[in-house]
Write an enzyme that holds these catalytic residues in place. Structure first.
Site, PDB file in Angstrom:
ATOM      1  N   GLY B  54      -4.281  18.376  13.431  1.00 63.31           N
ATOM      2  CA  GLY B  54      -5.567  17.565  13.223  1.00 63.31           C
ATOM      3  C   GLY B  54      -6.005  17.652  11.782  1.00 63.31           C
ATOM      4  CB  SER B  55      -7.165  14.784   9.501  1.00 58.09           C
ATOM      5  OG  SER B  55      -5.954  14.246   9.064  1.00 58.09           O
ATOM      6  N   GLY B  56      -9.119  16.964   8.898  1.00 63.06           N
ATOM      7  CA  GLY B  56     -10.559  17.629   8.604  1.00 63.06           C
ATOM      8  C   GLY B  56     -10.412  18.931   8.268  1.00 63.06           C
ATOM      9  CG  HIS B  57      -8.207  21.770   9.834  1.00 63.29           C
ATOM     10  ND1 HIS B  57      -9.583  21.991  10.379  1.00 63.29           N
ATOM     11  CD2 HIS B  57      -7.755  21.338  10.710  1.00 63.29           C
ATOM     12  CE1 HIS B  57      -9.629  21.644  11.822  1.00 63.29           C
ATOM     13  NE2 HIS B  57      -8.497  21.205  11.969  1.00 63.29           N
ATOM     14  CE  LYS B 105      -4.232  24.184  12.276  1.00 60.18           C
ATOM     15  NZ  LYS B 105      -3.629  23.202  11.837  1.00 60.18           N
ATOM     16  CG  ASP B 110      -1.796  20.765  16.777  1.00 57.44           C
ATOM     17  OD1 ASP B 110      -2.409  19.681  16.976  1.00 57.44           O
ATOM     18  OD2 ASP B 110      -2.261  21.547  15.539  1.00 57.44           O
ATOM     19  CG  HIS B 219     -10.364  22.089  16.091  1.00 53.37           C
ATOM     20  ND1 HIS B 219      -9.785  22.978  16.284  1.00 53.37           N
ATOM     21  CD2 HIS B 219      -9.820  21.068  15.300  1.00 53.37           C
ATOM     22  CE1 HIS B 219      -8.398  22.947  15.835  1.00 53.37           C
ATOM     23  NE2 HIS B 219      -8.562  21.847  15.073  1.00 53.37           N
TER      24      HIS B 219
END
Lengths: 357, 357
Positions: B54-57, B105, B110, B219
């Protein structure tokens, strides 16, 4: 505002203790007077570079101490100028026989104290030249500043001059190079939130849920105006245009050096950017804005710069001159020539900037 | 929570467009299916490494694409797994004839999607091995995870395995190395504030003025407990002890590879850290915590690690695996041997990690 701190009075020293411990191969700390310096200082024969200023802008300046950049950094309390004894002792420690360049952001306290330190060092026979960075186009005078504030161009000046010093540039030429870099850079910043100085415990200012500060200073100084929060592309376009058009390019640049001792005025009559110019585009986070958002800004800023015919040859995106945990960012454009480009690309080995070799 | 964005639906693509524009010498973007890959891919004869999530990291994972680290990164929507078509197309693009390692991860989405992509790639004759990173000691199962979550050790695994791939390690050995790195790393995180997913527009969770979440996920998944805000040294000591003591070291490590296709269980019986071990100490910012505070944490974490007889050979301090603008940080300790140390030190040239050469 919550913080990961112990006693607010220990904030700076504990942070610098962590920095020097994590980068023990590069850095040393002088506890009293407080400054950070290169582990291999003094480098004999090299012109040394010392910078400094209030803390709270990390990694500036201590994170830029190392080969190819600064020889020492003098941190004040948060948003407070360091004192002349710090700068004097740093100059003594890092002078390798070829003198010391002070790179000073244009804040009245910094200028006064660096000037005093320069006089004291000169009296001891250490050649010192000082160059002031004043690249913020937002406002003419500000809470702590006569003239323009010094912001993002400082990072580039420290990198470029640091590389030039490694290549053997003598003090007077290094000071002249630094002045050219300063006059070739323009910046502006915005804030979406205030930061909180640890010792104060309260936000420096308050912004409404729908507000932003256009032209914010790195200490929370007021900008041009408080405006309604806009979309990233609108904000970025306003900022990039403010920098590129810069109606007030005929500005005075306060400078002084070892020879003259007293400040003098210089008129800079060159418009900052013209079609065909090569530039560094630097999108800087204020501390609390995610990298993903900075790249959204970069995308639009690059588009605006290219629309004006500027050629973006180098880029820098990230948190390099911050305001604690402030949400916001600044844009810097720096006109580059072959010399500054080559010096920008030269190897650097510091905690925060590291490439080459 | 204010953000520097345009339409929340364009968040990822605009950010990646900025990233690839700022680093056009290193990166290319495939728009559909969406992934970021090395400009010089495929590197013939080199085992390729693909990660994602996921994005945001940010900078994870796209900021680690480049020589000496990842060949491609597949970004999902914010905090949402990427899809198998992204991973499959990325594998096709970067496979230089020696197969592809997926570094995953440990989040259920994922794992499911990387597994499906591995099957599809294998069916096309692209050898694929997958390794799961599950280093977060905070909780056993979590909102999106069976077993332990994958956090900070991912950065180290990508760096170390990326260097090994450059040195010519074949796929099966690279997968084994990655498993060893994963099992040698332990992490834990804390949050002082929530982040806000752009498309949601509201904070993921709410913390009181005096509260923090101990063991937070990247998250915003719940941790071990919500506790009263403590001083930096107290928080850091709790965290470092949780990692070093790690009572649950006999854990199962889900892994699977191309040969077996189906997940299988492995028991890891080594305690993670023992007196005399060499370690990497990694203090990671969640996005909204200033660097100055991360160094305060580093200082104390180093003290606790050394009290336990650990030898800190390498350090990393900064925002490397974030949670948008969350205030907080994570600690990672990674046991290092001569091989992983040498691979850590090897040259790397990516937007976010860059050294050597």
């Amino acid at each position: 505002m919550k913080k990961v701190i112990n006693d607010p009075g220990d904030f700076i020293r504990e942070s610098l203790a962590g920095l020097t411990r994590a980068h023990a191969d590069l850095l040393r700390m002088s506890p009293d007077p407080l400054f950070i310096y290169r582990a291999d200082a003094p480098v004999q024969g090299k012109t040394a570079i010392v910078s400094g200023g209030g803390s709270g802008h990390e990694p500036l300046h201590a994170g830029y101490v190392g080969a190819g950049m600064l020889d020492a950094a003098c941190p004040g309390e948060v948003f407070t100028s360091p004192t002349p004894d710090q700068m004097l002792e740093a100059a003594r420690r890092v002078n390798g026989g070829s003198g010391v360049l002070f790179i000073v952001k244009n804040y009245s306290g910094d200028i006064m104290n660096f000037e005093m330190a320069a006089e004291l060092a000169s009296a001891e026979g250490i050649p010192v030249a000082s160059v002031i960075i004043d690249d913020d186009v937002a406002v003419r005078n500000s809470l702590y500043t006569q003239g323009r504030r010094g912001v993002g161009t400082t990072v580039a000046a420290e990198k470029i001059c640091g590389a030039a010093a490694e290549r053997g540039l003598p003090l007077s030429d290094l000071a002249e190079l630094c002045r050219r870099v300063s006059s070739a850079g323009r910046s502006i910043g915005v804030a979406l939130s205030s930061c909180t100085v640890p010792a104060a415990g309260e936000p420096t200012f308050i912004l409404g849920e729908e507000e932003m500060e256009f032209g914010i200073g790195i200490h929370g100084e007021p900008g041009r105006e408080r405006i309604k929060l806009k979309k990233a592309d609108e904000i970025t376009e306003l900022m990039a245009e403010a920098i590129i058009e810069d109606p007030e390019y005929r500005r005075t640049l306060q400078e002084w050096d070892n020879e003259t001792a007293a400040p003098r005025e210089r008129e800079t009559s060159d418009p900052p950017f013209a079609k065909g110019d090569s530039v560094l585009l630097f999108v800087n986070g204020m501390g609390g804005t995610p990298l993903s958002e900075l790249y959204i800004v970069y995308r639009k800023a690059a588009e605006v710069a290219e629309k004006h015919g500027l050629r973006i040859l180098r880029s820098l995106v990230g948190n390099y001159i911050t305001s604690l945990e402030m949400q916001g960012f600044s844009l810097t454009l720096l006109r580059m020539d072959e010399q500054s480009l080559s010096l920008w690309d030269a190897p650097v080995l510091t905690p925060a900037l590291r490439w080459g070799r």
